[in-house]
Structures are given as structure tokens and as C-alpha cells.
Write a protein that holds these residues in place. Sequence first.
Motif, PDB file in Angstrom:
ATOM      1  N   LEU A 144       3.446 -13.256  26.887  1.00 34.98           N
ATOM      2  CA  LEU A 144       3.826 -13.340  25.475  1.00 34.98           C
ATOM      3  C   LEU A 144       5.260 -12.873  25.248  1.00 34.98           C
ATOM      4  O   LEU A 144       5.972 -13.409  24.398  1.00 34.98           O
ATOM      5  N   ARG A 145       5.698 -11.877  26.011  1.00 37.75           N
ATOM      6  CA  ARG A 145       7.026 -11.300  25.771  1.00 37.75           C
ATOM      7  C   ARG A 145       8.143 -12.049  26.488  1.00 37.75           C
ATOM      8  O   ARG A 145       9.257 -12.129  25.990  1.00 37.75           O
ATOM      9  N   ASP A 146       7.860 -12.556  27.688  1.00 42.31           N
ATOM     10  CA  ASP A 146       8.954 -13.006  28.557  1.00 42.31           C
ATOM     11  C   ASP A 146       9.046 -14.511  28.796  1.00 42.31           C
ATOM     12  O   ASP A 146      10.093 -15.001  29.184  1.00 42.31           O
ATOM     13  N   SER A 147       7.958 -15.256  28.594  1.00 46.92           N
ATOM     14  CA  SER A 147       7.963 -16.654  29.037  1.00 46.92           C
ATOM     15  C   SER A 147       8.572 -17.619  28.020  1.00 46.92           C
ATOM     16  O   SER A 147       8.983 -18.722  28.374  1.00 46.92           O
ATOM     17  N   GLY A 148       8.579 -17.230  26.749  1.00 44.56           N
ATOM     18  CA  GLY A 148       9.046 -18.130  25.695  1.00 44.56           C
ATOM     19  C   GLY A 148       7.971 -19.083  25.198  1.00 44.56           C
ATOM     20  O   GLY A 148       8.215 -19.908  24.318  1.00 44.56           O
TER      21      GLY A 148
END
Length: 271
Positions: A144-148
Motif C-alpha cells: 500500500l505504501r510503496d508500490s503505487g
Amino acid sequence: MSPATLHDWHRPLGSTGLSVSPLGLGTVKLGRDQGVKYPNGFTIPDDAAARALLQQARELGINLIDTAPAYGTSEERLGPLLRGQRHEWVIVSKVGEEFIGGQSLFDFSPAHARLSVERSLKRLESEHIELLLVHSDGNDVAILRDSGIYETLAELKREGKIGAFGLSGKTVEGGLLALQDGDCAMVTYNLNEQGEKPVLDYAASHGKAILVKKALASGHACLQPGVDPVQASFELVFSHPGVTSAIVGTINPAHLAHNVACAAGVLKALG
């Protein structure tokens, strides 16, 4: 006496504006029989049996269908099976997990998310999917935070290709994060596993949707003799105000009717 149905028990899917039945029909068994965690083997139903199962679900008041690209041929079978009645169903599909050559592969990139959604729309013969969930590999927060991917789903929602989005996750932290910016979390919650209850609590107080997976998880040895495990499971699940709907993946018409009767009885008793 006419069989119990769920027609009178539809409820809001969080704040999406959609109304769904308290049970949803899971369709992994329509498309995949490899690498599935069921205690007994099964045969993927042919089109006639699948069509009859969907008709039975509709008659019993179910309007929610859960599918995914990772469910083998589930999506591409549902497209033709739902022709002429697509408007009567709320479809939940997923993004992020592929099932290829007997194993799961994960891709949470924005580009793959778009490709996956376009493919799902084509397979489902739809211009719009009501709810799209990220099919997590367990690294919920990092995804949720890093993949976009969540930003991409928000764009697809603005474009009208999906109606709502969320996460089918495996952790409390992921579920809470998913609900902050999304519409729905799919969580495991049953007689054996209640660790994700804080996600249900958050949903109840913030008007978000919760879909329960594995509501009827095997392993009901903890129950007393004479206690119906399905009824006991639904008593737990539906007594929580955060729960919108529980997904049941049966392809057995008798089991489906029993699940619906139990759920209707429990909901009536809970008032």
C-alpha cells in the motif's frame, strides 16, 4: 414453507452507495482446482451446473460475487454466464496476483494493475467493476505504501472503471491502512482466527466496508457436539457491526441453501 432467503437482509457496502447481500458467492471453484486449500477434492462445475448455481444464488437473495484473476478461468466464465443479468450483480474482483502454471505470482506495479483491470473488464464483459481489491501476498503495508497500486486504483475509480477499491489482506496494519484511503477491506475472521478484529472495529466506526473471507474455515473441532458449525460461524461474524458480507465458496447447491438459511436465521435473531 418457502426456503429462507436473504432478499430482506441486504445492507450498504460501507459508503459506496451499493447494497449487497450478507453472503457473497466466492467463485474460485468455478475456475481453479490446483493449489487450493480445501479439505476435499472437487470437480470444476460445467457451464450448466455453474449457471444453475448462480440462478440458485439469485433466488436465495445473493447479489454479490467474488472473483479474481488468480481464480483460474473464473472471470472469463462469469462473463458469458452473467449475460443479460449483469446489472443484478455486484462483482468484486482483484488485482496483483496471477495464477500461472500452478503457482501464484504477484505484481503490484501500477502498469500491471491497469492491464489487469482492463483484462478483467473484458473477461467479465463489463464496462465497470463495482469493487476491486488488491490481492495481497501478505506484505500489506509495503504494497500500500510503496508500490503505487492504491493510487492507480484511485485513478481507475475516478475514470469510472471501478466503483470502489480496497485490500484483501493478511494483517491488522494493512487492513487499517487500506481503510484509511480506500473503501473496503477483506479480512479473515472465523471461530479459529479473530486477530484482524481491530480492522472490523475501525470499519464499524468509520463507515467502511468489510468482506469476510474464510468465515467457515475448517477446524470446528472446538465446537460442542450438536452445534451447527455454519450457524456458530455466522453468529460470530454477523454479531460484529463492522461486517458487511461473508464470502462462501461452495459449489454444492444443498450447502448454499443451508448457508443462506443459517445466515437468515442468525440475522433475524440478532434483529
